[in-house]
Write a protein that holds these residues in place. Sequence first.
Motif, PDB file in Angstrom:
ATOM      1  N   VAL A 117       0.808  -1.219   0.000  1.00  0.00           N
ATOM      2  CA  VAL A 117       0.000   0.000   0.000  1.00  0.00           C
ATOM      3  C   VAL A 117       0.844   1.274   0.000  1.00  0.00           C
ATOM      4  O   VAL A 117       0.585   2.204  -0.759  1.00  0.00           O
ATOM      5  N   ASN A 118       1.876   1.345   0.841  1.00  0.00           N
ATOM      6  CA  ASN A 118       2.679   2.573   0.925  1.00  0.00           C
ATOM      7  C   ASN A 118       3.876   2.568  -0.025  1.00  0.00           C
ATOM      8  O   ASN A 118       4.692   3.497  -0.011  1.00  0.00           O
ATOM      9  N   GLN A 119       3.980   1.517  -0.844  1.00  0.00           N
ATOM     10  CA  GLN A 119       5.012   1.438  -1.881  1.00  0.00           C
ATOM     11  C   GLN A 119       6.436   1.598  -1.334  1.00  0.00           C
ATOM     12  O   GLN A 119       7.279   2.258  -1.933  1.00  0.00           O
ATOM     13  N   ASP A 120       6.711   0.930  -0.217  1.00  0.00           N
ATOM     14  CA  ASP A 120       8.057   0.984   0.341  1.00  0.00           C
ATOM     15  C   ASP A 120       8.871  -0.257  -0.006  1.00  0.00           C
ATOM     16  O   ASP A 120       9.973  -0.453   0.501  1.00  0.00           O
ATOM     17  N   GLY A 121       8.305  -1.102  -0.873  1.00  0.00           N
ATOM     18  CA  GLY A 121       9.035  -2.299  -1.295  1.00  0.00           C
ATOM     19  C   GLY A 121       8.814  -3.489  -0.391  1.00  0.00           C
ATOM     20  O   GLY A 121       9.438  -4.543  -0.588  1.00  0.00           O
ATOM     21  N   MET A 122       7.918  -3.350   0.594  1.00  0.00           N
ATOM     22  CA  MET A 122       7.650  -4.428   1.539  1.00  0.00           C
ATOM     23  C   MET A 122       6.153  -4.507   1.835  1.00  0.00           C
ATOM     24  O   MET A 122       5.451  -3.504   1.776  1.00  0.00           O
ATOM     25  N   ILE A 123       5.690  -5.708   2.161  1.00  0.00           N
ATOM     26  CA  ILE A 123       4.306  -5.899   2.574  1.00  0.00           C
ATOM     27  C   ILE A 123       4.322  -6.214   4.062  1.00  0.00           C
ATOM     28  O   ILE A 123       4.915  -7.215   4.480  1.00  0.00           O
ATOM     29  N   ASP A 124       3.712  -5.352   4.867  1.00  0.00           N
ATOM     30  CA  ASP A 124       3.648  -5.655   6.293  1.00  0.00           C
ATOM     31  C   ASP A 124       2.305  -6.304   6.623  1.00  0.00           C
ATOM     32  O   ASP A 124       1.439  -6.445   5.756  1.00  0.00           O
ATOM     33  N   PHE A 125       2.154  -6.699   7.864  1.00  0.00           N
ATOM     34  CA  PHE A 125       0.958  -7.437   8.272  1.00  0.00           C
ATOM     35  C   PHE A 125      -0.311  -6.612   8.076  1.00  0.00           C
ATOM     36  O   PHE A 125      -1.340  -7.131   7.631  1.00  0.00           O
ATOM     37  N   THR A 139     -10.947 -15.049   7.395  1.00  0.00           N
ATOM     38  CA  THR A 139     -10.012 -15.531   8.403  1.00  0.00           C
ATOM     39  C   THR A 139      -9.859 -14.515   9.539  1.00  0.00           C
ATOM     40  O   THR A 139      -9.985 -13.305   9.327  1.00  0.00           O
ATOM     41  N   ASN A 140      -9.559 -15.018  10.742  1.00  0.00           N
ATOM     42  CA  ASN A 140      -9.356 -14.126  11.882  1.00  0.00           C
ATOM     43  C   ASN A 140      -7.890 -13.699  11.976  1.00  0.00           C
ATOM     44  O   ASN A 140      -7.041 -14.164  11.200  1.00  0.00           O
ATOM     45  N   GLN A 141      -7.595 -12.835  12.934  1.00  0.00           N
ATOM     46  CA  GLN A 141      -6.254 -12.287  13.067  1.00  0.00           C
ATOM     47  C   GLN A 141      -5.210 -13.358  13.354  1.00  0.00           C
ATOM     48  O   GLN A 141      -4.087 -13.296  12.851  1.00  0.00           O
ATOM     49  N   THR A 142      -5.583 -14.349  14.149  1.00  0.00           N
ATOM     50  CA  THR A 142      -4.650 -15.428  14.487  1.00  0.00           C
ATOM     51  C   THR A 142      -4.278 -16.222  13.248  1.00  0.00           C
ATOM     52  O   THR A 142      -3.101 -16.534  13.017  1.00  0.00           O
ATOM     53  N   GLN A 143      -5.268 -16.559  12.432  1.00  0.00           N
ATOM     54  CA  GLN A 143      -5.013 -17.300  11.200  1.00  0.00           C
ATOM     55  C   GLN A 143      -4.174 -16.476  10.227  1.00  0.00           C
ATOM     56  O   GLN A 143      -3.272 -16.995   9.568  1.00  0.00           O
ATOM     57  N   ARG A 144      -4.481 -15.195  10.154  1.00  0.00           N
ATOM     58  CA  ARG A 144      -3.735 -14.316   9.247  1.00  0.00           C
ATOM     59  C   ARG A 144      -2.285 -14.179   9.687  1.00  0.00           C
ATOM     60  O   ARG A 144      -1.367 -14.186   8.866  1.00  0.00           O
ATOM     61  N   GLY A 181      -7.012 -16.631   3.089  1.00  0.00           N
ATOM     62  CA  GLY A 181      -5.765 -15.998   3.497  1.00  0.00           C
ATOM     63  C   GLY A 181      -4.947 -15.434   2.346  1.00  0.00           C
ATOM     64  O   GLY A 181      -5.469 -14.999   1.318  1.00  0.00           O
ATOM     65  N   PHE A 182      -3.640 -15.444   2.535  1.00  0.00           N
ATOM     66  CA  PHE A 182      -2.724 -14.855   1.570  1.00  0.00           C
ATOM     67  C   PHE A 182      -2.832 -15.530   0.202  1.00  0.00           C
ATOM     68  O   PHE A 182      -2.723 -14.879  -0.853  1.00  0.00           O
ATOM     69  N   GLY A 183      -3.036 -16.843   0.206  1.00  0.00           N
ATOM     70  CA  GLY A 183      -3.168 -17.565  -1.055  1.00  0.00           C
ATOM     71  C   GLY A 183      -4.360 -17.070  -1.856  1.00  0.00           C
ATOM     72  O   GLY A 183      -4.290 -16.881  -3.072  1.00  0.00           O
ATOM     73  N   LYS A 184      -5.464 -16.850  -1.164  1.00  0.00           N
ATOM     74  CA  LYS A 184      -6.670 -16.341  -1.813  1.00  0.00           C
ATOM     75  C   LYS A 184      -6.446 -14.928  -2.330  1.00  0.00           C
ATOM     76  O   LYS A 184      -6.887 -14.586  -3.449  1.00  0.00           O
ATOM     77  N   ALA A 185      -5.777 -14.111  -1.540  1.00  0.00           N
ATOM     78  CA  ALA A 185      -5.513 -12.727  -1.938  1.00  0.00           C
ATOM     79  C   ALA A 185      -4.649 -12.688  -3.195  1.00  0.00           C
ATOM     80  O   ALA A 185      -4.900 -11.902  -4.116  1.00  0.00           O
ATOM     81  N   TYR A 186      -3.622 -13.541  -3.233  1.00  0.00           N
ATOM     82  CA  TYR A 186      -2.777 -13.584  -4.431  1.00  0.00           C
ATOM     83  C   TYR A 186      -3.602 -13.983  -5.649  1.00  0.00           C
ATOM     84  O   TYR A 186      -3.512 -13.365  -6.721  1.00  0.00           O
ATOM     85  N   LYS A 187      -4.408 -15.002  -5.490  1.00  0.00           N
ATOM     86  CA  LYS A 187      -5.196 -15.513  -6.605  1.00  0.00           C
ATOM     87  C   LYS A 187      -6.139 -14.443  -7.147  1.00  0.00           C
ATOM     88  O   LYS A 187      -6.300 -14.288  -8.361  1.00  0.00           O
ATOM     89  N   ARG A 188      -6.736 -13.671  -6.234  1.00  0.00           N
ATOM     90  CA  ARG A 188      -7.658 -12.625  -6.658  1.00  0.00           C
ATOM     91  C   ARG A 188      -6.927 -11.502  -7.413  1.00  0.00           C
ATOM     92  O   ARG A 188      -7.388 -11.058  -8.467  1.00  0.00           O
ATOM     93  N   THR A 189      -5.813 -11.056  -6.867  1.00  0.00           N
ATOM     94  CA  THR A 189      -5.066  -9.990  -7.538  1.00  0.00           C
ATOM     95  C   THR A 189      -4.448 -10.476  -8.839  1.00  0.00           C
ATOM     96  O   THR A 189      -4.363  -9.731  -9.820  1.00  0.00           O
ATOM     97  N   ALA A 190      -4.025 -11.745  -8.861  1.00  0.00           N
ATOM     98  CA  ALA A 190      -3.443 -12.307 -10.083  1.00  0.00           C
ATOM     99  C   ALA A 190      -4.484 -12.379 -11.194  1.00  0.00           C
ATOM    100  O   ALA A 190      -4.198 -12.082 -12.358  1.00  0.00           O
TER     101      ALA A 190
END
Length: 210
Positions: A117-125, A139-144, A181-190
């Motif tokens: 989001v902030n384009q700093d070259g890293m993805i934070d939580f 998913t909840n915070q623990t799963q994420r 989770g992250f896998g789903k997010a990647y698939k959607r953006t891809a």
Amino acid sequence: MGNANISSIEPVCCYLRHQYNSKGEKRLGPMVQKGNHDCMEEQQHWDECDPSSVRDQLPFYSVQKKYWRQLKEDRSKSIFARKKLSDNNISKWKTLYPCWTESDFADLKDQFHSFDVNQDGMIDFEEMCTVLDEIGDATNQTQRRKGFDEVDIDDSGTIDFEEFLALVHKVRTGEMDSTYGFGKAYKRTARSTMAGHHLSIPLQVQYQLL
């Protein structure tokens, strides 16, 4: 306007703690009259005073120093992460993922930026959670957090582009579940990115996007 007596106006000055004694009296500067014992003592204190040691004792400086140290560390971290996004690394990426083309890596960089989001070259939580919330992930915070830590290979607290590539490889090979989770997010953006680049349906199936 009346005539202002400029000579009577005192200039605004900033003073440091070491310029005053314990009584709150201003210490004498370098210009003193020799022969006056009190003045000599004041002058000696002035000469022996280490401005840096006095500065370190100032409350605002300790806060400022802590803030700037963290800012410097974050900036260095961002610069290092951005270097991993450089096209100069394509040969390295091709060695790790020989089945992917330069076009694939270009698409993956676009997808990475959609998370960063902030384009700093890293993805934070927090950035990952923002994307997951936008796609309606349940998913909840623990799963994420667990999923994030699995992708954060070097335990830096952020995910750089090389770690993102490892994530994509796991999703494409079926090593990571892409239904949440992250896998789903990647698939959607891809899906959005590659569809925008007119990727054929067979290739979308091949890349586990459908």
